[in-house]
Design a protein around this motif. Structure first.
Motif, PDB file in Angstrom:
ATOM      1  N   LEU A  70       0.794  -1.233   0.000  1.00 56.65           N
ATOM      2  CA  LEU A  70       0.000   0.000   0.000  1.00 56.65           C
ATOM      3  C   LEU A  70       0.828   1.285   0.000  1.00 56.65           C
ATOM      4  O   LEU A  70       0.239   2.356   0.077  1.00 56.65           O
ATOM      5  CB  LEU A  70      -0.946   0.007   1.222  1.00 56.65           C
ATOM      6  N   SER A  71       2.145   1.198  -0.073  1.00 57.92           N
ATOM      7  CA  SER A  71       2.979   2.402  -0.054  1.00 57.92           C
ATOM      8  C   SER A  71       3.631   2.631  -1.413  1.00 57.92           C
ATOM      9  O   SER A  71       3.552   1.784  -2.308  1.00 57.92           O
ATOM     10  CB  SER A  71       4.060   2.273   1.030  1.00 57.92           C
ATOM     11  N   ASN A  72       4.268   3.802  -1.549  1.00 62.70           N
ATOM     12  CA  ASN A  72       5.029   4.142  -2.759  1.00 62.70           C
ATOM     13  C   ASN A  72       4.172   4.072  -4.028  1.00 62.70           C
ATOM     14  O   ASN A  72       4.625   3.609  -5.069  1.00 62.70           O
ATOM     15  CB  ASN A  72       6.240   3.209  -2.917  1.00 62.70           C
ATOM     16  N   ARG A  73       2.938   4.528  -3.937  1.00 63.47           N
ATOM     17  CA  ARG A  73       2.072   4.483  -5.125  1.00 63.47           C
ATOM     18  C   ARG A  73       1.097   5.655  -5.105  1.00 63.47           C
ATOM     19  O   ARG A  73       0.894   6.308  -4.088  1.00 63.47           O
ATOM     20  CB  ARG A  73       1.327   3.157  -5.190  1.00 63.47           C
ATOM     21  N   ILE A  74       0.503   5.896  -6.261  1.00 65.16           N
ATOM     22  CA  ILE A  74      -0.470   6.978  -6.404  1.00 65.16           C
ATOM     23  C   ILE A  74      -1.848   6.365  -6.628  1.00 65.16           C
ATOM     24  O   ILE A  74      -2.025   5.520  -7.510  1.00 65.16           O
ATOM     25  CB  ILE A  74      -0.108   7.897  -7.596  1.00 65.16           C
ATOM     26  N   PHE A  75      -2.824   6.787  -5.823  1.00 62.03           N
ATOM     27  CA  PHE A  75      -4.208   6.337  -5.992  1.00 62.03           C
ATOM     28  C   PHE A  75      -4.978   7.384  -6.790  1.00 62.03           C
ATOM     29  O   PHE A  75      -4.970   8.568  -6.439  1.00 62.03           O
ATOM     30  CB  PHE A  75      -4.874   6.128  -4.630  1.00 62.03           C
ATOM     31  N   LYS A  76      -5.648   6.945  -7.835  1.00 61.29           N
ATOM     32  CA  LYS A  76      -6.335   7.878  -8.728  1.00 61.29           C
ATOM     33  C   LYS A  76      -7.576   8.492  -8.087  1.00 61.29           C
ATOM     34  O   LYS A  76      -7.904   9.649  -8.334  1.00 61.29           O
ATOM     35  CB  LYS A  76      -6.730   7.157 -10.021  1.00 61.29           C
ATOM     36  N   SER A  77      -8.290   7.706  -7.278  1.00 62.61           N
ATOM     37  CA  SER A  77      -9.565   8.167  -6.734  1.00 62.61           C
ATOM     38  C   SER A  77      -9.900   7.362  -5.481  1.00 62.61           C
ATOM     39  O   SER A  77      -9.168   6.430  -5.108  1.00 62.61           O
ATOM     40  CB  SER A  77     -10.681   7.992  -7.768  1.00 62.61           C
ATOM     41  N   TYR A  78     -11.033   7.710  -4.864  1.00 65.14           N
ATOM     42  CA  TYR A  78     -11.483   6.951  -3.695  1.00 65.14           C
ATOM     43  C   TYR A  78     -11.740   5.490  -4.069  1.00 65.14           C
ATOM     44  O   TYR A  78     -11.353   4.574  -3.319  1.00 65.14           O
ATOM     45  CB  TYR A  78     -12.753   7.581  -3.128  1.00 65.14           C
ATOM     46  N   ASP A  79     -12.386   5.263  -5.214  1.00 65.40           N
ATOM     47  CA  ASP A  79     -12.645   3.887  -5.638  1.00 65.40           C
ATOM     48  C   ASP A  79     -11.350   3.109  -5.837  1.00 65.40           C
ATOM     49  O   ASP A  79     -11.274   1.905  -5.545  1.00 65.40           O
ATOM     50  CB  ASP A  79     -13.471   3.872  -6.926  1.00 65.40           C
ATOM     51  N   ASP A  80     -10.331   3.791  -6.327  1.00 62.15           N
ATOM     52  CA  ASP A  80      -9.038   3.142  -6.511  1.00 62.15           C
ATOM     53  C   ASP A  80      -8.434   2.756  -5.165  1.00 62.15           C
ATOM     54  O   ASP A  80      -7.827   1.687  -5.022  1.00 62.15           O
ATOM     55  CB  ASP A  80      -8.098   4.089  -7.269  1.00 62.15           C
ATOM     56  N   ILE A  81      -8.603   3.615  -4.156  1.00 65.10           N
ATOM     57  CA  ILE A  81      -8.121   3.290  -2.810  1.00 65.10           C
ATOM     58  C   ILE A  81      -8.834   2.054  -2.279  1.00 65.10           C
ATOM     59  O   ILE A  81      -8.206   1.135  -1.732  1.00 65.10           O
ATOM     60  CB  ILE A  81      -8.351   4.486  -1.865  1.00 65.10           C
ATOM     61  N   VAL A  82     -10.160   2.006  -2.448  1.00 73.33           N
ATOM     62  CA  VAL A  82     -10.944   0.861  -1.972  1.00 73.33           C
ATOM     63  C   VAL A  82     -10.480  -0.418  -2.656  1.00 73.33           C
ATOM     64  O   VAL A  82     -10.291  -1.464  -2.006  1.00 73.33           O
ATOM     65  CB  VAL A  82     -12.445   1.096  -2.203  1.00 73.33           C
ATOM     66  N   ASP A  83     -10.260  -0.351  -3.970  1.00 79.06           N
ATOM     67  CA  ASP A  83      -9.817  -1.538  -4.712  1.00 79.06           C
ATOM     68  C   ASP A  83      -8.474  -2.045  -4.188  1.00 79.06           C
ATOM     69  O   ASP A  83      -8.276  -3.260  -4.015  1.00 79.06           O
ATOM     70  CB  ASP A  83      -9.712  -1.221  -6.202  1.00 79.06           C
ATOM     71  N   HIS A  84      -7.545  -1.129  -3.938  1.00 74.85           N
ATOM     72  CA  HIS A  84      -6.237  -1.547  -3.459  1.00 74.85           C
ATOM     73  C   HIS A  84      -6.300  -2.078  -2.023  1.00 74.85           C
ATOM     74  O   HIS A  84      -5.582  -3.019  -1.672  1.00 74.85           O
ATOM     75  CB  HIS A  84      -5.248  -0.373  -3.537  1.00 74.85           C
ATOM     76  N   CYS A  85      -7.157  -1.484  -1.195  1.00 77.00           N
ATOM     77  CA  CYS A  85      -7.339  -1.999   0.167  1.00 77.00           C
ATOM     78  C   CYS A  85      -7.890  -3.425   0.138  1.00 77.00           C
ATOM     79  O   CYS A  85      -7.413  -4.303   0.879  1.00 77.00           O
ATOM     80  CB  CYS A  85      -8.267  -1.096   0.964  1.00 77.00           C
TER      81      CYS A  85
END
Length: 353
Positions: free
Chosen positions: A312-327
């Motif tokens: 979960l580090s050293n990356r860029i999340f495009k949007s809230y949905d992208d954060i949820v997907d990565h979580c």
């Protein structure tokens, strides 16, 4: 095709899972759980898929288990060169590393390898290079780790008192339940995951300073996570905010993962939404608050560090949905690796091993 190699029968799958609960070596835990599946009557292919390895590697694990039992599945390390320090000198070195430097006397606020090498020369008249000293410290189990902040209001005896007082509390909870009800110990916590991610350490050439992407936007989500280290289980949900409603939904998720007929004792901190009157606690869960300002007692804190360091580090999340997907991806990957849940989360003071 040659017949599969038989597995020694003087250990049961339950015995191997018991060994796995006691081991702090994640790779050994994975091997033990894979062999336990074979002893349960599952196929070698299923064991290989579970462990994420090939059939040949599972075959090698079976050979090692047949030869040395559970200890034969421990991670092997090359012997390397003989130590230039004897046992007494290593004990003295460990003592000074644990104590830390005195700034007024040593001139530094943290030990560097050059400082410890000078101390060894002053103390024992032994000349040690920084490279050799680093190898010695690693062999003694030390790593250069980032210190975790400790709350200034933490009372010095709270952690020791809780460890000592928790078994009677668990025994009291067990007496209130029907006779023979199995108890599962779970730990719970929340982590904020957002566009302003952490930066982790990385390999780079000496003398350089590596860079990593860093976002300045502020979209974030909350990852509610709980683990049962003894069983290698986990239950998590991703929510837009932290409140009693979200916590109630997480408790429902945990209750779903508790074994049928068992009762979960959930250890958690004293956040406001953990003790709210609006909180709905399922009947197969009992909440057990940790002392205030003592996150060291909660192994889920170590789970968050592991997940951030690896996924979960050293990356860029495009949007809230992208954060949820990565979580969701990171949590599901953790769930698929029960050996990491066990090696990170097991606590001797809680599980009595």
């Amino acid at each position: 095709m040659a017949a599969a190699i038989g597995v020694r029968s003087d250990y049961t799958s339950a015995d191997l899972r018991q060994f796995a609960r006691r081991s702090g070596d994640a790779n050994q835990v994975r091997r033990l759980l894979a062999v336990a599946l074979i002893l349960d009557g599952r196929s070698r292919s299923e064991a290989a898929r579970f462990a994420g390895v090939t059939l040949q590697i599972v075959r090698d694990w079976v050979l090692r288990f047949n030869e040395g039992g559970p200890d034969g599945l421990a991670t092997r390390k090359a012997p390397g060169r003989a130590s230039i320090l004897n046992d007494e000198q290593r004990a003295r070195l460990a003592e000074i590393v644990e104590t830390g430097p005195i700034p007024a006397a040593h001139g530094v606020v943290r030990w560097r390898l050059c400082d410890l090498a000078q101390w060894i020369w002053d103390e024992f008249e032994l000349s040690v290079t920084r490279h050799t000293l680093g190898r010695e410290l690693r062999a003694m189990g030390y790593r250069k780790l980032t210190a975790r902040p400790r709350h200034r209001g933490q009372k010095s005896d709270d952690i020791a008192d809780f460890k000592k007082g928790s078994p009677p509390v668990l025994a009291q909870i067990k007496r209130r339940l029907p006779r023979g009800t199995p108890i599962e110990l779970w730990w719970q916590d929340e982590a904020r995951v957002g566009q302003q991610t952490k930066l982790t350490r990385r390999w780079a050439k000496r003398g350089t300073r590596p860079s990593a992407p860093k976002d300045q936007r502020r979209s974030s989500a909350w990852l509610f996570g709980a683990i049962c280290p003894a069983e290698g289980k986990a239950a998590g949900i991703v929510m837009p905010r932290c409140n009693s409603e979200a916590m109630s939904m997480h408790l429902e998720e945990i209750a779903f993962h508790v074994a049928p007929g068992a009762h979960a004792v959930l250890l958690l901190d004293q956040a406001g939404w953990h003790g709210s009157a609006e909180l709905v606690v399922p009947p197969n869960i009992t909440l057990m608050p940790l002392p205030p300002r003592c996150p060291e007692l909660n192994p889920v804190e170590n789970v968050w560090q592991f997940m951030r360091d690896n996924w979960l580090s050293n990356r860029i999340f495009k949007s809230y949905d992208d954060i949820v997907d990565h979580c969701c991806f990171a949590w599901n990957k953790l769930v698929d690796q029960p050996w990491h849940i066990m090696s990170i989360g097991m606590r001797q003071w809680a599980h009595g091993y």
